[in-house]
Design an enzyme around this catalytic site. Structure first.
Site, PDB file in Angstrom:
ATOM      1  N   LYS A  47       0.802  -1.234   0.000  1.00 25.68           N
ATOM      2  CA  LYS A  47       0.000   0.000   0.000  1.00 25.68           C
ATOM      3  C   LYS A  47       0.837   1.288   0.000  1.00 25.68           C
ATOM      4  O   LYS A  47       0.364   2.330  -0.445  1.00 25.68           O
ATOM      5  CB  LYS A  47      -0.936   0.009   1.211  1.00 25.68           C
ATOM      6  CG  LYS A  47      -2.127  -0.921   1.068  1.00 25.68           C
ATOM      7  CD  LYS A  47      -3.045  -0.796   2.276  1.00 25.68           C
ATOM      8  CE  LYS A  47      -4.310  -1.603   2.106  1.00 25.68           C
ATOM      9  NZ  LYS A  47      -5.216  -1.494   3.255  1.00 25.68           N
ATOM     10  N   ASP A  83     -10.153   3.154   2.049  1.00 20.29           N
ATOM     11  CA  ASP A  83     -10.339   2.688   3.441  1.00 20.29           C
ATOM     12  C   ASP A  83     -10.855   3.856   4.284  1.00 20.29           C
ATOM     13  O   ASP A  83     -11.740   3.690   5.132  1.00 20.29           O
ATOM     14  CB  ASP A  83      -9.013   2.200   4.047  1.00 20.29           C
ATOM     15  CG  ASP A  83      -8.569   0.860   3.475  1.00 20.29           C
ATOM     16  OD1 ASP A  83      -9.428   0.110   2.981  1.00 20.29           O
ATOM     17  OD2 ASP A  83      -7.352   0.566   3.512  1.00 20.29           O
TER      18      ASP A  83
HETATM   19  P1  NAP Z   1      -0.090  -2.275   8.516  1.00 22.84           P
HETATM   20  O1  NAP Z   1       0.044  -0.995   7.760  1.00 22.84           O
HETATM   21  O2  NAP Z   1       0.900  -3.362   8.308  1.00 22.84           O
HETATM   22  O3  NAP Z   1      -0.134  -1.890  10.099  1.00 22.84           O
HETATM   23  C1  NAP Z   1      -0.255  -2.892  11.055  1.00 22.84           C
HETATM   24  C2  NAP Z   1      -0.469  -2.258  12.420  1.00 22.84           C
HETATM   25  O4  NAP Z   1      -0.729  -3.300  13.360  1.00 22.84           O
HETATM   26  C3  NAP Z   1       0.733  -1.488  12.952  1.00 22.84           C
HETATM   27  O5  NAP Z   1       0.274  -0.447  13.759  1.00 22.84           O
HETATM   28  C4  NAP Z   1       1.460  -2.559  13.770  1.00 22.84           C
HETATM   29  O6  NAP Z   1       2.246  -2.024  14.814  1.00 22.84           O
HETATM   30  C5  NAP Z   1       0.291  -3.291  14.379  1.00 22.84           C
HETATM   31  N1  NAP Z   1       0.614  -4.683  14.701  1.00 22.84           N
HETATM   32  C6  NAP Z   1       0.957  -5.661  13.839  1.00 22.84           C
HETATM   33  N2  NAP Z   1       1.135  -6.832  14.494  1.00 22.84           N
HETATM   34  C7  NAP Z   1       0.902  -6.552  15.804  1.00 22.84           C
HETATM   35  C8  NAP Z   1       0.941  -7.342  16.983  1.00 22.84           C
HETATM   36  N3  NAP Z   1       1.250  -8.650  16.948  1.00 22.84           N
HETATM   37  N4  NAP Z   1       0.661  -6.743  18.177  1.00 22.84           N
HETATM   38  C9  NAP Z   1       0.338  -5.423  18.222  1.00 22.84           C
HETATM   39  N5  NAP Z   1       0.295  -4.614  17.134  1.00 22.84           N
HETATM   40  C10 NAP Z   1       0.569  -5.193  15.937  1.00 22.84           C
HETATM   41  O7  NAP Z   1      -1.518  -2.941   8.241  1.00 22.84           O
HETATM   42  P2  NAP Z   1      -2.906  -2.194   7.957  1.00 22.84           P
HETATM   43  O8  NAP Z   1      -3.092  -2.043   6.492  1.00 22.84           O
HETATM   44  O9  NAP Z   1      -2.970  -0.992   8.814  1.00 22.84           O
HETATM   45  O10 NAP Z   1      -3.963  -3.306   8.425  1.00 22.84           O
HETATM   46  C11 NAP Z   1      -4.191  -3.573   9.799  1.00 22.84           C
HETATM   47  C12 NAP Z   1      -5.385  -4.521   9.933  1.00 22.84           C
HETATM   48  O11 NAP Z   1      -6.568  -3.879   9.446  1.00 22.84           O
HETATM   49  C13 NAP Z   1      -5.251  -5.804   9.102  1.00 22.84           C
HETATM   50  O12 NAP Z   1      -5.778  -6.863   9.853  1.00 22.84           O
HETATM   51  C14 NAP Z   1      -6.108  -5.539   7.876  1.00 22.84           C
HETATM   52  O13 NAP Z   1      -6.640  -6.728   7.331  1.00 22.84           O
HETATM   53  C15 NAP Z   1      -7.212  -4.694   8.486  1.00 22.84           C
HETATM   54  N6  NAP Z   1      -7.850  -3.815   7.485  1.00 22.84           N
HETATM   55  C16 NAP Z   1      -9.181  -4.009   7.248  1.00 22.84           C
HETATM   56  C17 NAP Z   1      -9.833  -3.208   6.334  1.00 22.84           C
HETATM   57  C18 NAP Z   1     -11.306  -3.396   6.093  1.00 22.84           C
HETATM   58  O14 NAP Z   1     -11.800  -3.000   5.036  1.00 22.84           O
HETATM   59  N7  NAP Z   1     -12.031  -3.986   7.009  1.00 22.84           N
HETATM   60  C19 NAP Z   1      -9.140  -2.190   5.647  1.00 22.84           C
HETATM   61  C20 NAP Z   1      -7.780  -2.031   5.917  1.00 22.84           C
HETATM   62  C21 NAP Z   1      -7.147  -2.859   6.838  1.00 22.84           C
HETATM   63  P3  NAP Z   1       3.774  -1.570  14.563  1.00 22.84           P
HETATM   64  O15 NAP Z   1       3.707  -0.172  14.029  1.00 22.84           O
HETATM   65  O16 NAP Z   1       4.396  -1.683  15.884  1.00 22.84           O
HETATM   66  O17 NAP Z   1       4.349  -2.542  13.559  1.00 22.84           O
END
Ligand code: NAP
Length: 261
Positions: A47, A83
């Protein structure tokens, strides 16, 4: 869900899924440009990296600093972040949403989209909790620059702030199938009865966090609603047509349940 909407509207379009390796991202984008697609989505882990292969960014992508939807206009590829739109749309549908204190867990792409959505909704205070404190701090700074009140906190302080939040958004993969399915960022004791809990994780549909929130008596919203809403906005950007969001939601739900669409 996109193919279900194409079928419903009788559009001669198809949505396909490809696995693209990081080292092939530029080639994949140029390939899509050459074959003249209407547009495409991009997801984890591309992304942010995709931005350098695009010609322009819409304000949504500039604000969130991440792209999940690309449209082709003439020979230009333009990046959007739907999003942000999806989160905002779903929260606008909540009756009498109390906008005093919003707590966001996560500061990645979804966390940033959530924070901007809360500014658009006029939240008085936005708390951002993240495993890597520096990322929470950077996001809070951006929100402050936009003229809103924001505070970064470490994950260890989460329970304390959760007890006073009107809205809690999980924007981390905690709770996601298969490997993190048993995890939750919060337990029921720290969730207010009168709060709203939105889990952006949509697989499983009822995450551990949503189960904890239900037990606390809170109102819960599944990430599948956001998935359908962000998808509907992408669909509209590609085709110029407002799609039937209920058809998209049902198709996504069936796919998640392993049923034939
Ligand atoms: P991302 O950019 O990779 O960010 C991941 C976030 O989660 C970061 O803040 C990371 O913290 C934190 N994290 C990851 N593993 C963790 C753990 N084990 N314990 C605590 N914090 C953790 O991913 P993203 O795009 O933001 O997506 C995050 C989630 O939202 C995913 O599950 C995705 O599927 C979901 N999502 C859903 C939708 C929807 O339409 N429903 C849309 C977008 C995303 P750090 O900064 O410390 O690495």
């Amino acid at each position: 869900m996109h193919n279900a909407a194409f079928k419903e509207l009788g559009l001669n379009c198809i949505y396909l899924v490809f696995d693209v390796l990081e080292e092939s991202l530029g080639e994949a984008v140029n390939g899509l440009r050459s074959i003249g697609v209407l547009g495409f989505n991009v997801t984890i882990p591309h992304k942010i990296k995709i931005i350098k292969f695009l010609d322009e960014l819409d304000d949504s992508a500039k604000l969130v600093k991440a792209v999940n939807t690309v449209i082709r206009r003439d020979d230009k590829l333009i990046g959007y972040n739907t999003d942000l739109y999806g989160i905002e749309r779903v929260l606008r549908e909540v009756d009498e949403l109390n906008r005093d204190l919003g707590l966001i867990i996560g500061a990645g792409g979804a966390g940033r989209a959530s924070a901007i959505a809360l500014t658009n909704l006029g939240f008085s205070e936005i708390i951002i909790a993240n495993r890597t404190f520096e990322r929470a701090s950077n996001l809070a700074e951006q929100i402050l620059e936009l003229g809103f009140s924001a505070k970064p906190i470490p994950l260890t302080d989460l329970p304390r702030y959760a007890s006073s939040a009107n809205l809690i958004i999980n924007a981390t993969p905690l709770g996601m199938a298969p490997s993190l399915i048993s995890e939750t960022p919060l337990k029921r004791d720290h969730i207010r009865r009168d709060s709203i809990v939105l889990d952006l994780v949509y697989n499983p549909l009822r995450t551990r966090l949503l189960i904890e929130a239900e037990r606390a008596g809170a109102c819960t919203i599944s990430g599948l609603k956001v998935l359908a809403a962000q998808g509907a906005e992408a669909f509209k950007l590609w085709t110029g047509i407002d799609p039937p969001i209920d058809v998209m939601y049902s198709a996504a739900l069936k796919a998640l349940r392993g049923e034939k669409i």
